[in-house]
Design a protein around this motif. Sequence first.
Motif, PDB file in Angstrom:
ATOM      1  N   PHE A 190       0.833  -1.200   0.000  1.00 20.56           N
ATOM      2  CA  PHE A 190       0.000   0.000   0.000  1.00 20.56           C
ATOM      3  C   PHE A 190       0.874   1.259   0.000  1.00 20.56           C
ATOM      4  N   VAL A 218      -5.129   8.940   3.226  1.00 22.60           N
ATOM      5  CA  VAL A 218      -5.649   8.184   2.078  1.00 22.60           C
ATOM      6  C   VAL A 218      -4.654   7.072   1.776  1.00 22.60           C
ATOM      7  N   GLU A 243      -4.052   4.418  -0.918  1.00 25.25           N
ATOM      8  CA  GLU A 243      -4.437   4.011  -2.265  1.00 25.25           C
ATOM      9  C   GLU A 243      -3.207   4.047  -3.153  1.00 25.25           C
ATOM     10  N   PRO A 244      -2.848   2.988  -3.829  1.00 22.19           N
ATOM     11  CA  PRO A 244      -3.550   1.702  -3.838  1.00 22.19           C
ATOM     12  C   PRO A 244      -3.338   0.928  -2.542  1.00 22.19           C
ATOM     13  N   LEU A 245      -4.342   0.099  -2.231  1.00 26.36           N
ATOM     14  CA  LEU A 245      -4.297  -0.790  -1.075  1.00 26.36           C
ATOM     15  C   LEU A 245      -4.557  -2.196  -1.596  1.00 26.36           C
ATOM     16  N   THR A 246      -3.515  -3.010  -1.571  1.00 26.73           N
ATOM     17  CA  THR A 246      -3.603  -4.354  -2.148  1.00 26.73           C
ATOM     18  C   THR A 246      -3.279  -5.391  -1.089  1.00 26.73           C
ATOM     19  N   ASN A 250      -8.331  -5.568  -3.571  1.00 33.83           N
ATOM     20  CA  ASN A 250      -7.864  -4.232  -3.931  1.00 33.83           C
ATOM     21  C   ASN A 250      -8.866  -3.205  -3.418  1.00 33.83           C
ATOM     22  N   GLY A 251      -8.343  -2.098  -2.888  1.00 31.90           N
ATOM     23  CA  GLY A 251      -9.282  -1.135  -2.345  1.00 31.90           C
ATOM     24  C   GLY A 251      -8.659   0.204  -2.045  1.00 31.90           C
ATOM     25  N   ARG A 252      -9.417   0.968  -1.246  1.00 29.35           N
ATOM     26  CA  ARG A 252      -9.022   2.334  -0.888  1.00 29.35           C
ATOM     27  C   ARG A 252      -9.560   2.647   0.504  1.00 29.35           C
ATOM     28  N   ARG A 302      -9.868   5.861   3.294  1.00 25.85           N
ATOM     29  CA  ARG A 302      -9.732   7.302   3.563  1.00 25.85           C
ATOM     30  C   ARG A 302     -10.208   7.591   4.975  1.00 25.85           C
ATOM     31  N   ARG A 344     -13.212   0.690   0.979  1.00 23.27           N
ATOM     32  CA  ARG A 344     -13.765  -0.122  -0.108  1.00 23.27           C
ATOM     33  C   ARG A 344     -12.747  -1.187  -0.467  1.00 23.27           C
ATOM     34  N   ASP A 387     -17.961  -2.115   1.103  1.00 20.02           N
ATOM     35  CA  ASP A 387     -18.035  -0.670   0.835  1.00 20.02           C
ATOM     36  C   ASP A 387     -18.766  -0.034   2.017  1.00 20.02           C
TER      37      ASP A 387
END
Length: 936
Positions: A680, A690, A692-695, A704-706, A708, A721, A754
């Motif tokens: 990440f 934040v 992102e990317p978050l793997t 995979n997500g994000r 915040r 997410r 989400d």
Amino acid sequence: MAKAAKIIGIVLAALVLLVVIAAVLVQTQWAREKIEAQLSERLDGRAVEIGSLDIDWGFPLGISVGDVQVANPEWAEHPYMLKLEAMQAEIDVGALLTGDLSLQLLELDNPEVHLARQQDGRSNWAALTGSESDSSEPPIQPETIRIQNGQLTYRDAKLDAQVALDIETTDNDPNERRLSIEGSGTVQGKPLTLSLTGEPPSQALASGAPYAVSLDAQLGKIQASFKGEAKQLPSLDALQGKLTVSAPDSAELMSFESPAIDVPAFHLNAQLKRDGQRWALQDMDLNTGESHLTGSLVLARGDTPELTAQLQGNRLDLNRWGVMRLIESEPSGTQSQANNDESPQQRAQNLLQPLRRYRGELDLNLEQLLYGDAALSDIVLKATLAEQQLNIERLHAAQGEGAVDASGSLDLTKNSLSGTVDLTVEQLDLGRALAPLGYPRLGTLDGELHTRLAQNAARLSDTHLRYENPTRDLRVEADATSTDAGLQLTGDAWRNDVPLQFEIDVGALEKLFVDEPYPVEGSVTSRESQLTVKGTVTDPLQLEAADLAISLEGPNPANLNPLTGWSLPSLTGYQLNGQLLWEDQQLRLQDLRANWGDSDVSGDLRLSLRGRPMLWANLHSDTLETSDLKAPGTPTDPNDGQVFSSEPLGLDALRDRDAIIRYEADQVLAEAIPLNAVDFKAELDNGVLVAEPLTLSIGKGKANGRLRLDVRPQQPTGELRLDITSVNLSPILREADLSKVAQDSAGTIGGQLDVTLEGQSLGEMAANLDGKLELAMSGGKLDMLAVELLGLDAGEAALAALANADQVEMNCTYLRFDSTAGTANLEQFFISTADSNITGGGTIKLDSERLDLAFEARAKDFSLLSGNSPVELQGTLSDPQVSVVTGELAARAIASVVGALVAPPLAILPWLEAGLGEGSGIGCRKALSEFEQSGN
């Protein structure tokens, strides 16, 4: 004035003597030319003109000279050094016949004298300062001197001075003839005026006779007056009288090689006495503001000048006298560079170098000394200087309840300082004492220090110091001993009441204040953790810069949080190595390598403390084991059975700082969290984080997500997410020590998360959770998953109620939770087995973590319905309870799951399929199609 009078006397004496000789010989043009030639030769060839020469033969002999001009050097601004309209002299003939020159009268009409000195020191009078000028005996001594409209100008480029004097004698009454001098001009841009009144000028030339004089002068705002008498004029070798100097407002003194000093309004009275080369100010009385100083100053000039000072007073404010401005002034150019290259001992030696030429004695007593914002009281200084030996008998200064005492001696005969200094300090606030010199954040010091100075070296012995800095919650007790390599410091310290011990070897004492790297090597131990360092620091008192190789190891980094003030994590035993750099308010940790348990991390860190703190980090782990993220002995359930902890996450630490962090873990070993790897990039900007990317690598799939988080509100908010695709549970369960489940119940999972978050802890975030969770699984076996997911007792009960067999193979599983304000509704739940479809519904209150769920199995072949009953799942997330629905409860159970009878969408298939495959068994595609066709 003395020099001007001396020069005028020399010129007039030469002129009178030559004229008398000419008068005696013959009054001719040849005689005038001879006189001009003699004077010109004396003046290095400058032109000399005598317009007229008349002799009045009689008793007394009268001589008149008119229109005399003596030229100036070419560089002088004025064309003449001396211009005389007329001179009359009366000579006692009787005395002349006996070989003596006795002037009864000397009258000068409109004499003009113009003196000048250049920037390089050359003057237009240098040719006249010969043996005659050095004689204390006046060259001529007229009985009567009259001067009309005399003028004297003086220009000095080196001193930046221009002065014009009007000189006259008044003789309204022959018994009251006076000398009057009025002058004006500028010195370094400051206006100068002066007025001198004296007795008849002939008395000034009487050998050894006292001459009463009164002088009033003003330079800028500074006024001075002298009333007394002088002897041995014009050399002024003897003076005695009352001197008064004052300034009604703040004023600026003359500047020489240093900046001009500002002085406050003051008034000084003293008895001035000069006897040859001995000058004395006695009975001094100085008043300025609230300050009152008395005493005496005596300066004896000569090959070895001697100064004796005895001063006592109630208060001395160096700020009012401009001394602090002088101290703060920075040398420029090459001089500044030269000072930076010098050692402290060399600087002290250069500062004390002029003392080699002096002798002296100082006895100073002050009730209070003010400088900058600092103040010292009860000042006592007794010192002597003789034969290039400076002896400090006593130096004492108090500061509140603290004090400092010093004594010692310094030998100034060599090129470097040598001697001894003994210092005793009691509760001295260094920050207050040294803040005006640029060290404002220091603490309190007490103890003893014994120093011996030698050739370019300084050594300590029997030195024990105690240092306390409350603003940094720091206390230090140290013993210091000089070694062949430098200085050894050992002792104890307390930071935020956490004890530590240290043993450090540093550089030589004389290098401590040099603006260059200072060697440091040693170790610090606290709470079973040990830090070793080796490298250099610059300006250790202010920690201007550092370059240190560090090694840190201990049982738990969090043990050091009270000591450091940081938020280090609670981990298992650890070891850390790296290169620590500090410069210009920026901290760097390079080549970081750390290990704790079976985990590791490496990379670089950079922290800037200029303005809002900013952190850059690039970190990598070969292996991260989640069990290493908790220190041994940490309770596994510290929240009384709660799944979501109510402990604050410490998000407030993210406020008022920025960060950019990149982290990658190649292998994650997680017993409770199904992770294989993490990758990440997180950016924190003014309280908004934040990621992102978050793997997240899970099995052979990915999440995979994000993420915040906004921590600026009092209740932080956030969004998360995750898209989960083709995750194979077998390797995850196997690495989680669930090999039997991995073998018997493994499937392929996918889904979406989400949600929005709000709160300071996981518990608060769960209680305010909004959003949805969808999960689907292809394959697997129901029994083992039920046991693992619901607990042994609840799992077995649920399986017995819903299935006829001990193990039930699953074709497809799907669930969907929708959460609003912390209430998660199980909107859809579907399991397809070979014999039945299982549906369910209900709610989970995330704030109380309570379950209210119901499930029902519907046989695909109605002959298999026997023995199956709806079940309810209630209780808490950590302790679920299963109950079989009886006949009277059947209606309520069916109603609770009626919303879940709609088949899940075929859109879930991309979560599970990698290419065209779908996992084991008949798969979700066929199971969903059959479910839709059956209408169930």
